[in-house]
Scaffold this motif. Structure first.
Motif, PDB file in Angstrom:
ATOM      1  N   SER A 167       4.315   4.454   8.096  1.00 50.21           N
ATOM      2  CA  SER A 167       4.971   5.679   8.571  1.00 50.21           C
ATOM      3  C   SER A 167       6.404   5.772   8.049  1.00 50.21           C
ATOM      4  N   SER A 168       7.151   4.688   8.171  1.00 49.51           N
ATOM      5  CA  SER A 168       8.567   4.723   7.778  1.00 49.51           C
ATOM      6  C   SER A 168       8.733   4.876   6.270  1.00 49.51           C
ATOM      7  N   ARG A 169       7.801   4.302   5.488  1.00 43.82           N
ATOM      8  CA  ARG A 169       7.949   4.340   4.032  1.00 43.82           C
ATOM      9  C   ARG A 169       7.379   5.606   3.395  1.00 43.82           C
TER      10      ARG A 169
ATOM     11  N   MET B 153       0.831  -1.201   0.000  1.00 43.59           N
ATOM     12  CA  MET B 153       0.000   0.000   0.000  1.00 43.59           C
ATOM     13  C   MET B 153       0.867   1.253   0.000  1.00 43.59           C
ATOM     14  N   ALA B 154       1.929   1.238   0.794  1.00 40.29           N
ATOM     15  CA  ALA B 154       2.829   2.392   0.842  1.00 40.29           C
ATOM     16  C   ALA B 154       3.423   2.671  -0.537  1.00 40.29           C
ATOM     17  N   HIS B 155       3.802   1.611  -1.245  1.00 39.10           N
ATOM     18  CA  HIS B 155       4.374   1.763  -2.592  1.00 39.10           C
ATOM     19  C   HIS B 155       3.328   2.317  -3.557  1.00 39.10           C
ATOM     20  N   GLU B 156       2.088   1.793  -3.460  1.00 34.60           N
ATOM     21  CA  GLU B 156       1.005   2.261  -4.335  1.00 34.60           C
ATOM     22  C   GLU B 156       0.702   3.742  -4.112  1.00 34.60           C
ATOM     23  N   ILE B 157       0.791   4.175  -2.864  1.00 32.97           N
ATOM     24  CA  ILE B 157       0.515   5.570  -2.530  1.00 32.97           C
ATOM     25  C   ILE B 157       1.657   6.474  -2.993  1.00 32.97           C
ATOM     26  N   GLU B 158       2.878   6.025  -2.776  1.00 32.12           N
ATOM     27  CA  GLU B 158       4.058   6.859  -3.039  1.00 32.12           C
ATOM     28  C   GLU B 158       4.216   7.226  -4.515  1.00 32.12           C
TER      29      GLU B 158
END
Length: 333
Positions: free
Chosen positions: A224-226, A192-197
């Motif tokens: 948070s960290s990503r 999810m973090a990758h998809e958002i970034e």
């Protein structure tokens, strides 16, 4: 000429917003109460109930003497309110008896599907995706909430120092967590973090991330960290949650699929809402998201940001109008 005296104004209504205090129950109950207060002079009283021992875990039909089973801090006693608005399973033993206790003087509203006969209530305000039926049922998209233009403006002003410097497009990311139907595993949180970034970086924008109490600690730490290296603000759980300020300042809103409340609140802004996939599945939530899509309010997040227009969702006011209509009709001889 003698002037006729104006008839005295009716006293303000007394409205109780009753829940077990959990955000998913307290917010809808108070949101509907406040919507009624905006339309009719009223005093809103928040009531947070708790049960002694393990009684609260029992089904409603195994709690025959609920007033005795409440903790003293619950403060549920006569004089009863004009309008009782309750949300959540924990309130059912009280709601279903209130018309008898008040000699039908209190108008009883139950929010969400009670999963029992609806006859003890004057009105049930239930999500369409629960498919609750009855003459006293008002199906709405999502759930009542506390989002108003006035509140968004006020919270935007309070968090102005955080939000104003952020580059556009600003993307509010609303993260839920573990529920009966959904979860947020470390693996899904990382994906999810990758998809958002990616799309936000491509657009040169910023993130505004907030978590719920249900967000697993592992998922919170990963997201948070990503995302913390990006322009933006990741709420760390300390101090006041800037949730409403994020809704106000966002150009786009991403909300995880586990929460009807978050998606409904997001759709009330009129801004593009994207639904983030989680672990798990639920027919009821699929029906809810399909309803949002039919209304033009939300779309599944496919990794890109794009704008569209739709009429902001205003189901809380519609529910408030129905409560007052039925309340007034009941007073007609």
């Amino acid at each position: 000429m003698t002037r006729l005296a104006k008839p005295p104004s009716p006293p303000p209504l007394t409205i109780w917003a009753v829940s077990d205090g959990r955000a998913g129950n307290a917010g809808p109950a108070l949101g509907l109460a406040e919507a009624i207060q905006r339309k009719r002079k009223a005093q809103v009283v928040i009531k947070t109930i708790a049960w002694k021992g393990r009684i609260g875990r029992l089904p409603w039909f195994l709690n025959p003497l609920p007033l005795r089973a409440l903790t003293p801090e619950s403060e549920i006693a006569a004089p009863w309110p004009d309008i009782w608005i309750a949300a959540g399973r924990a309130t059912l033993p009280l709601s279903m008896r209130l018309r008898a206790w008040s000699k039908k003087q209190s108008f009883v509203v139950q929010i969400q599907d009670p999963r029992m006969p609806t006859s003890p209530f004057d009105l049930v305000v239930a999500p369409k995706h629960d498919r609750t039926q009855g003459d006293n049922v008002l199906p709405i998209t999502g759930s009542p909430h506390r989002v108003t233009a006035k509140r968004l403006k006020a919270d935007a002003a309070r968090f102005k120092a955080i939000i104003d410097p952020l580059p556009h497009p600003r993307v509010a990311v609303l993260i839920g967590g573990k529920s009966k139907a959904h979860n947020l595993s470390p693996e899904r949180a990382a994906a999810m973090a990758h998809e958002i970034e990616l799309p936000i970086t491509q657009e040169g924008g910023s993130v505004m991330v907030t978590f719920s109490r249900r967000t697993p600690e592992s998922a919170r730490a990963i997201l948070s960290s990503r995302l913390k290296h990006m322009p933006g603000y990741v709420w760390d759980g300390e101090g006041e949650n800037p949730y409403f300020a994020f809704l106000a300042g966002a150009d786009y809103i991403l909300a995880t699929e586990d929460s009807a409340n978050m998606a409904t609140e997001a759709a009330s802004t009129g801004k593009p809402v994207f639904i983030l996939k989680m672990d798990g599945d639920s027919l009821k939530f699929r029906l809810f998201h399909e309803d949002l899509e039919r209304l033009g309010a939300a779309r599944p997040f496919g990794g890109t940001l794009h704008k569209w227009k739709y009429k902001a969702l205003n189901e809380t006011d519609r529910a408030a109008d129905e409560v007052l209509r039925r309340f007034d009709e009941r007073l007609i001889p």
